[in-house]
Each structure stands twice: as C-alpha cells, then as structure tokens.
Design a protein around this motif. Structure first.
Motif, mmCIF file in Angstrom:
data_model
loop_
_atom_site.group_PDB
_atom_site.id
_atom_site.type_symbol
_atom_site.label_atom_id
_atom_site.label_comp_id
_atom_site.label_asym_id
_atom_site.label_seq_id
_atom_site.Cartn_x
_atom_site.Cartn_y
_atom_site.Cartn_z
ATOM 1 N N LEU A 32 66.717 58.278 45.543
ATOM 2 C CA LEU A 32 65.788 58.682 44.499
ATOM 3 C C LEU A 32 66.541 59.419 43.403
ATOM 4 C CD1 LEU A 32 62.893 60.095 46.718
ATOM 5 C CD2 LEU A 32 62.984 57.842 45.625
ATOM 6 N N THR A 33 65.976 59.381 42.219
ATOM 7 C CA THR A 33 66.518 60.160 41.112
ATOM 8 C C THR A 33 65.472 61.175 40.698
ATOM 9 O OG1 THR A 33 67.888 58.317 40.334
ATOM 10 C CG2 THR A 33 67.443 60.102 38.774
ATOM 11 N N THR A 34 65.794 62.438 40.902
ATOM 12 C CA THR A 34 64.885 63.523 40.567
ATOM 13 C C THR A 34 65.612 64.469 39.610
ATOM 14 O OG1 THR A 34 65.634 64.924 42.390
ATOM 15 C CG2 THR A 34 63.836 63.365 42.865
ATOM 16 N N LEU A 35 64.908 65.499 39.185
ATOM 17 C CA LEU A 35 65.568 66.499 38.356
ATOM 18 C C LEU A 35 66.730 67.121 39.117
ATOM 19 C CD1 LEU A 35 65.825 68.229 35.849
ATOM 20 C CD2 LEU A 35 64.119 69.790 36.821
ATOM 21 N N THR A 37 68.699 65.715 41.207
ATOM 22 C CA THR A 37 69.817 64.782 41.090
ATOM 23 C C THR A 37 70.495 64.917 39.736
ATOM 24 O OG1 THR A 37 68.498 63.229 42.412
ATOM 25 C CG2 THR A 37 70.487 62.374 41.382
ATOM 26 N N GLU A 61 66.032 69.759 46.932
ATOM 27 C CA GLU A 61 66.254 68.739 45.908
ATOM 28 C C GLU A 61 67.536 68.970 45.121
ATOM 29 O OE1 GLU A 61 65.015 65.879 45.172
ATOM 30 O OE2 GLU A 61 63.390 65.905 46.644
ATOM 31 N N ARG A 64 70.249 66.744 46.607
ATOM 32 C CA ARG A 64 70.129 65.292 46.667
ATOM 33 C C ARG A 64 71.296 64.585 45.980
ATOM 34 N NH1 ARG A 64 66.034 61.885 47.784
ATOM 35 N NH2 ARG A 64 64.457 63.530 47.776
ATOM 36 N N ASP A 193 58.184 71.778 42.583
ATOM 37 C CA ASP A 193 57.618 70.492 42.200
ATOM 38 C C ASP A 193 58.359 69.888 41.010
ATOM 39 O OD1 ASP A 193 56.591 72.577 40.617
ATOM 40 O OD2 ASP A 193 54.815 71.424 40.067
ATOM 41 N N ALA A 196 61.601 68.280 42.273
ATOM 42 C CA ALA A 196 61.355 67.001 42.938
ATOM 43 C C ALA A 196 60.780 65.953 42.001
ATOM 44 C CB ALA A 196 60.402 67.206 44.118
ATOM 45 N N GLY A 197 60.474 66.357 40.772
ATOM 46 C CA GLY A 197 59.872 65.447 39.814
ATOM 47 C C GLY A 197 60.907 64.642 39.042
ATOM 48 N N PRO A 198 60.437 63.900 38.028
ATOM 49 C CA PRO A 198 61.344 63.057 37.232
ATOM 50 C C PRO A 198 62.436 63.872 36.560
ATOM 51 C CG PRO A 198 59.038 62.570 36.759
ATOM 52 C CD PRO A 198 59.048 63.812 37.567
ATOM 53 N N GLY A 199 63.570 63.227 36.373
ATOM 54 C CA GLY A 199 64.692 63.877 35.715
ATOM 55 C C GLY A 199 64.599 63.789 34.212
#
Length: 557
Positions: A32-35, A37, A61, A64, A193, A196-199
């Motif tokens: 996954l790609t999250t913030l 990451t 996170e 990750r 949150d 774990a959200g979008p980057g």
C-alpha cells in the motif's frame, strides 16, 4: 543473538529478523501507499539513512515504507534512548537526526532529548503519531491533553500535520531551517488516520521561504578597523563557530589576538595553540584576562550561565557579537557591535579585511593562566586529572567522545586537549543525565565503523543502561567508560559547601561486571590511571562494545 525465529546474528527490529512465515505472507501482499510510506520516501531524498525509534500500534504506518526507501531503523529500548541516539547521530555526522515515537507516552519520553537538543543547537526531527483532534472521547489509548503544546516546551516548534499537504509543508520547513537557521529540534505530530490515509499524490511540494540574509559587510569592515587598531583583541569562540574553525584560526593569527573557547567551542582553536587561553572562561581568573582586552569579539556563543557561571562576562572594552541568532547578539551582555550572520560567512569575509599583525598578547601570561586554570580544576575535583591525562595519551585525536553529567566529564572538559572541534559532545545547558551511552550509539551508526567513546557516571549511566542492548545487538565499536565514585559525588560536594549534612546521595549499584556479561559485552576494571590507559588501548581494538569500570578504589566505600 537469536531473534526467536532461528536467525542468529541478525539484528532485531529489521526486515532480516522477520520469521520466514511472515516473509512469505508479506511477499503476497500488494504494498500500500499511504502518507506514512511517502514520509519515508521524503526522508530518504533528504539524505536520511537512519531513523531511531520504537514502533507501536499508533505509529505503525511510519514503518510501512522504511525498507523500500532504504532507511535503517534502530530499535531503541526506550524513547529517551531513541532521542539521544538521534542527537548523537546528528552531532557526529552533521545531518539531522530523526526519531519516530508513538502518541502520548512516546512523546513525553522523548521530551528530555528534545530539550537537550534545543539547548545545544542540535538538528533533530521527531515525528509522532497522535489521536485525531476531533476525537475527544475520554479514556482513549495514549490520550494526551495537548501533545503539540507539550512538544513546544522543549523544541524550536511543534506542529500538527492535519493532512498530507500540511505534513509535506512541515517537512519542507524543517529541512530548510536546518540549513538556514540555528539548528534546533522540530516536532511534527500526525493523526493516526492521516498517517494511514492517502499520501501526496496530487499535492504540490511547498516552496520553503528563502533564508533572511542581510549585507553585513559594512559592519564587518567596522569590526576589522577596530581589530587593526586594537592592542589586545580577545576572541571567544563558541559551539556556533565549529563550522568556521579554519577561518577562525586564520582570523586569530592575522589579528594577533588571543582566544578563549567555551566548553562547546573546544577545538575551534587547537588546545596547543600558543594564543589559546583554553576553556577557562568560567574560572574567576578569566576576568583579569577580559579586563586587559581592549576589544572582545564573541563568535557563536550565547555566553550562557553554563559558559561563564557569573552574571556578567567581566569585560570593560567594546564587545562585538557574531551570531546567527538575532536574540543572542541583542542580549543583556550589551554588545556595541552586533552582526547577525553565520560564523562561517562572517569569518570568511572578515579575514580578508584585517591586516596581518604580530602577536599582541604575552605568551608567558597565557601559559601561566592556563596552568592556573588546570590547577584549580584539579583542586576542585581531586584525583581525576591523572585519569583524563591517561585517556588523552591513548585515544586517537579524531575520535568522537560523548560524556554524561559526571565529575570525570566536568574535569575533562577543562583539561582534555582537542585539536579540532565537534569531537567532544556533552549535555550542556539542559544538563540531563543518561545522555552519553545512547548518544554514542547514535554516533556509531554514523561513524563508519570507527570506535566511539561514552563516558558516564555510575548513577547517571543507569538512566539509560538498557541501550547497552542496542550496542551489543549491533556489535558496535563503542567503549563505555564508567566512572564509579559510589555516589552522587557532585551533589554530595554541593551539600557540604552549602553546610547541609549529605543525604540521598548514595544508591546501591548493580554488579557492573555481571551486567556487562548479561548483554554479552566485554568488561574491564581499572582503579589506576596506568591500568585505565592499558584497558582503553585494548578496548579500541575490539570489534564490539566494551565497558571499562573506572575509579579510584578509595572513593567507593
């Protein structure tokens, strides 16, 4: 070492230490790609190779993307240790030290290292997780009333990254300020949150504000003119002049002046230099020197309490200040010449403005003063100077040394010779115990396999002794000098001077030989300077850590 999965020799807390069944599972999972990451990728692009910290369910996170980014994570045994490791890494390498901590207790545990880094102008970035601000349900895991405010008490700034764009802006700001302003710790906290959200997909990178610069050439020329006219110019070089040491030495030579160095500025002028009064600024005899000067130039020093231990510097001549911090040049010392600039920029320009002069101070006077300062140090804390001299005779001149709040360090910072700056690191100002060992661990990670020395007292060492596990696990070439006088000797002496019957200054110590054995590290004992020198020489040859238990036998009763 056994990680519990049958992989002996692999450091715990890394991808190499994961059990095979877990590895097989992870290989089948799409990354996954999250913030979190993206933060790892950003740090790598900024030159971050090592991160210190402890993972938890709130900040997981952040972990990750570490492996994919090629960043090594060092698993500390306590967040205080992680912070001091980041500090030591920054001091040894000149690069910002980075630490990851969890919400609440992770932040409070690392606040002491943040405060120390603030006091000593060390570039550190602490990234923590936090609960979403809108979530005010009582009794949440790791809940804290004001995490941003807590961090702000001990660092340059503490900010909430409320979304991905704000996180990017804060990271840009931190790394820009590390390059352009006084280097101090920053704290960015990110809701779990949001981590774990979008980057940053679709977000534009922020444009850091350029550093505010001013043309100080006219001020420097005025200072150069005063230097040329001066009959006894005196420089004081602080820790802020470390990066300018070559130009500082040339300015000193050309001007014919003499110099003091603060404790943090030791090595800016070689200890052996004939015109160097040394780090004796806090000695009462330094006031006589200052009164003889007809121009005093302070470069890169706050002239803080821990630099001079008196309310007034003691000078009567014109005072000039060169510092990157405008608050410093305008402080209560009342400088008549105030130059806000980086020391390296100012001294580089100044050296081309001054005429070459012969020495303007009596070298015999300087030698006499230095001898007096050393004698006073030995009288104040008797029996330690011979051990410091023994150490100086063995250690390589370019070795990194980290000391704790202990009498051995108090004597050494006035008597140990340094030929270059940035080699001896101490928790000045904030003055925390437990600094030396984890800071030296961090330095080892940035020292390319070279030995690093930590010096701690028998009491302060126990604040962070668990970080011996990291040194042992990574087989670091770390030499721990454990100065054991069997008590809080500095506090005991203070009580006696204050006419207080000493109490609460003796604690039961563990058997340090068994402690070393339990971590699987070498242990040596030395009660005399010659024995200490021999044990130290042997320890420098070892590939892994060594504890050298030192102290005059008569002090332990």
């Amino acid at each position: 070492m056994d990680t519990g999965c049958g992989h002996a020799g692999r450091p715990a807390g890394t991808a190499d230490g994961i059990c095979p069944v877990h590895t097989q599972f992870l290989e089948g999972v799409t990354q996954l790609t999250t913030l979190g990451t993206d933060i790892a990728g950003y740090l790598k692009k900024q030159g971050v190779d090592v991160v210190f910290g402890i993972p938890g369910v709130h900040n997981v996170e952040l972990y990750r993307g570490l492996e994919a980014a090629g960043i090594t994570h060092v698993l500390a045994r306590h967040e205080q240790g992680a912070g001091f490791m980041a500090d030591g890494y920054a001091r040894a390498t000149g690069k910002p030290g980075v630490a990851f901590v969890i919400t609440g207790p992770g932040v409070t545990n690392i606040m002491t290292p943040m405060g120390q880094a603030y006091s000593d102008s060390v570039p550190m970035l602490v990234i923590s997780s936090c609960l979403p601000p809108e979530d005010d349900m009582p009794g949440r895991l790791h809940q804290m009333r004001d995490q941003v405010g807590a961090g702000a008490c001990v660092c340059d700034w503490s900010q909430l990254a409320s979304d991905a764009q704000r996180a990017l802006e804060l990271l840009d700001r931190a790394f820009a300020e590390f390059k352009s302003e006084r280097r101090r710790p920053k704290h960015m906290t990110v809701p779990i949150d949001v981590l774990a959200g979008p980057g940053w997909q679709g977000h534009r990178a922020a444009t850091p504000k350029p550093p505010v610069t001013a043309d100080v050439s006219s001020d420097l020329q005025a200072l150069a003119d005063q230097l040329d006219r001066s009959s006894r110019p005196l420089f004081i070089f602080g820790g802020g002049a470390k990066a300018a040491w070559r130009d500082g030495r040339e300015v000193l030579e050309r001007s014919g002046g003499a110099a003091f160095v603060t404790y943090a500025g030791r090595g800016v002028i070689d200890s052996a230099h004939a015109m160097n009064f040394g780090p004796g600024l806090a000695r009462s005899g330094s006031v006589d020197v200052l009164k003889r000067a007809d121009l005093v130039i302070v470069v890169g020093s706050e002239l803080a309490e821990v630099d001079i231990w008196r309310s007034h510097l003691g000078h009567e001549a014109t005072l000039a200040r060169i510092d990157i911090d405008p608050d410093v040049v305008a402080d209560a010392h009342g400088a008549q010449i105030r130059i806000v600039a980086r020391a390296e920029d100012a001294l580089r320009e100044l050296k081309g403005m001054i005429a070459v002069s012969t020495p303007k101070w009596d070298q015999d006077y300087i030698r006499e003063k230095r001898a007096a300062f050393r004698s006073e140090t030995d009288t104040d804390r008797p029996g330690i100077v011979p051990f410091v001299d023994a150490m100086a005779g063995v250690l390589p001149p370019d070795i990194q040394i980290f000391s704790d709040m202990t009498q051995f360090a108090y004597v050494a910072k006035e008597t140990y010779p340094l030929s270059a700056p940035g080699l001896w690191h101490h928790p000045y100002g904030f003055g925390t115990l437990g600094y030396a060992l984890p800071a030296a661990v961090g330095a080892c990670l940035g020292a390319s396999g070279e030995p690093v020395v930590a010096i701690a007292g028998d009491y302060g060492f126990q604040y962070t002794l668990q970080e011996l596990g990291v040194a042992a696990e990574l087989a670091l070439p770390l030499v721990l000098v454990l100065w054991d006088n069997g008590r809080l000797k500095e506090i005991e002496d203070c009580m006696v001077r204050s006419q207080i019957r000493p109490n609460a200054v003796v604690a039961q110590n563990p058997d340090f030989s068994l402690l070393a054995a339990s971590y699987g590290i070498a242990y040596e004992k030395a009660d005399a300077p010659d024995a200490f020198a021999g044990r130290l020489a042997e320890a420098l040859k070892r590939a892994g850590p060594t504890m050298i238990h030192v102290g005059p036998a008569e002090s332990r009763h």
